[in-house]
Enzyme design. Sequence first.
Site, short mmCIF file in Angstrom:
data_model
loop_
_atom_site.label_atom_id
_atom_site.label_comp_id
_atom_site.label_asym_id
_atom_site.label_seq_id
_atom_site.Cartn_x
_atom_site.Cartn_y
_atom_site.Cartn_z
CG HIS A 31 -19.27 -38.37 -34.36
ND1 HIS A 31 -19.86 -39.55 -33.96
CD2 HIS A 31 -18.06 -38.72 -34.87
CE1 HIS A 31 -19.06 -40.57 -34.22
NE2 HIS A 31 -17.94 -40.09 -34.76
CG HIS A 56 -28.82 -38.80 -40.27
ND1 HIS A 56 -28.00 -37.81 -40.76
CD2 HIS A 56 -28.00 -39.82 -39.90
CE1 HIS A 56 -26.74 -38.21 -40.67
NE2 HIS A 56 -26.71 -39.42 -40.17
CG ASP A 101 -20.43 -44.10 -42.52
OD1 ASP A 101 -21.44 -44.73 -42.85
OD2 ASP A 101 -20.43 -43.25 -41.61
CD GLU A 140 -22.80 -43.09 -36.55
OE1 GLU A 140 -21.86 -42.80 -37.30
OE2 GLU A 140 -23.99 -42.90 -36.84
CG ASP A 195 -25.36 -45.41 -41.28
OD1 ASP A 195 -24.24 -45.49 -41.78
OD2 ASP A 195 -25.75 -44.43 -40.63
CG ASP A 227 -31.92 -32.48 -72.11
OD1 ASP A 227 -30.84 -32.76 -71.54
OD2 ASP A 227 -32.16 -32.73 -73.30
CD GLU A 249 -23.07 -45.96 -38.70
OE1 GLU A 249 -24.12 -45.29 -38.58
OE2 GLU A 249 -22.24 -45.77 -39.62
CG HIS A 263 -28.08 -41.63 -36.99
ND1 HIS A 263 -28.74 -42.45 -37.87
CD2 HIS A 263 -26.76 -41.71 -37.32
CE1 HIS A 263 -27.87 -42.99 -38.71
NE2 HIS A 263 -26.65 -42.56 -38.40
CE1 TYR A 277 -13.73 -40.73 -37.03
CE2 TYR A 277 -14.49 -39.67 -35.02
CZ TYR A 277 -14.72 -40.51 -36.08
OH TYR A 277 -15.93 -41.15 -36.20
NE ARG A 284 -18.29 -43.02 -38.80
CZ ARG A 284 -17.57 -42.17 -39.55
NH1 ARG A 284 -16.65 -41.39 -38.99
NH2 ARG A 284 -17.73 -42.13 -40.86
CG HIS A 343 -20.06 -35.63 -42.85
ND1 HIS A 343 -20.86 -34.61 -42.40
CD2 HIS A 343 -20.37 -36.71 -42.09
CE1 HIS A 343 -21.63 -35.04 -41.42
NE2 HIS A 343 -21.35 -36.32 -41.22
#
Length: 446
Positions: free
Chosen positions: A358, A369, A268, A392, A279, A44, A415, A362, A396, A413, A251
């Site tokens: 990647h 995004h 990040d 960014e 971001d 609930d 960014e 974006h 890796y 990274r 991620h």
Amino acid sequence: MPAPTASTLAAISARRARLAERIAAAGGGVAIVPTAPERPRNRDTEYAYRFDSYFHYLTGFTEPQSLLVMIIPAGAASAARSVLFCREKNEEREIWDGFRYGPAAAREVFGFDEAFAIDVLGSKLPELIGNQPALWYALGYDAGHDARIFDALNGVRAQGRAGVTAPADIRDVRTLLDEMRLIKDAVEIERMRAAAVISGRAHERAMRTTRPGSFEYEIEAELLHEFRRSGSQSVAYNSIVAGGANACVLHYVSNDTQLKDGDLLLIDAGCELDGYASDITRTFPVNGRFTGPQKDIYELVLASQYAALEHARPGQPYNATHDAAVKVLAQGMIDLGLLEGSLDGALESGSYRRFYMHRTGHWLGLDVHDAGEYKLKGEWRPLEAGMVITIEPGCYVRPGEGVPEAFWNIGVRIEDDVLITPAGHDILTIATPKTVSEIEALMPGR
């Protein structure tokens, strides 16, 4: 969230007017934009409510159970009407759930032409969409709203013998709104700039408090503390706080590992302020000092970001920033012994993707995004003043055959949030420490 200022309300009204112009030029019709439903978390209780971005863009209204209808005559945008449906004013429910405007106050405060209780949507909607040439609605976005729309359409069709016709054409209103949202107005830029400042302070706080033996979740807590104490309402996305090998998981969100002396920490994280996202990614040494191999990878990623930024200006294809970053990264990987062969060979084969898999950025805005097409008629669209992008690049390095052991488990990274301006670009997150010297000065060795 505080009530919108006069300048914000003026900007929102202008957005509705621009949408009306586009629909009027396309033959007119009725546009329906609902907000997001509330979502159950368990039994609930519900998740913290977050409005739909398209709805918020056109209304500034933050309450659940709300829906916007715009009626736009063909070729007559100035005659457009905006109608809000929202929860009825209910003092008893406000004791439990907090303040709600109710239709009358919402109409007055937010500048709608009409407002009704959401409870009468079922009876009013057929009246509003009847005899309209087109229905502009995001069909398939939410099953609950789809059902209401189909009920209304069937209600209109049932009046066929009375001469009432249903819209003959259903079009996705997002095709218009996505293009509008790509170019930020002055109010949006101000909000995003403020969000970037808050997030930058949070990253600085994380750098100052990180030390060997800390857990990733402790550093995440420092970020969240700075976000909220500075007035942001939420994170813009789940924070990534990744130490050591975890930084090579793009991620990673578990944030539960203890940080070790000699490791890097990749963060990040960004806040959301009045609906607008920031971001930022920064990578720094847990003990305050980069090792030689860590510095080599870090400086390579930073150089690739600088190369990408040279293409962040009006008229450049969106993908130019990515291409520039990839060239620097690939050459650097060859120089460091991560790759063999020539630069042209690495670019043609895509071998660099082993360590950089990647894109370089974006759109950014109400969504982290954000909305908007990246290509037009199969070609990368040119950047325009008012767009906001992230840049960014990363590298890796997982353990593997042929990979120099000195670089194993190094993930970096960097960014930043970048506003495209008529003269070039403006880095909204410029104040967040980024160079090796800036980071090490902020993090004295412990």
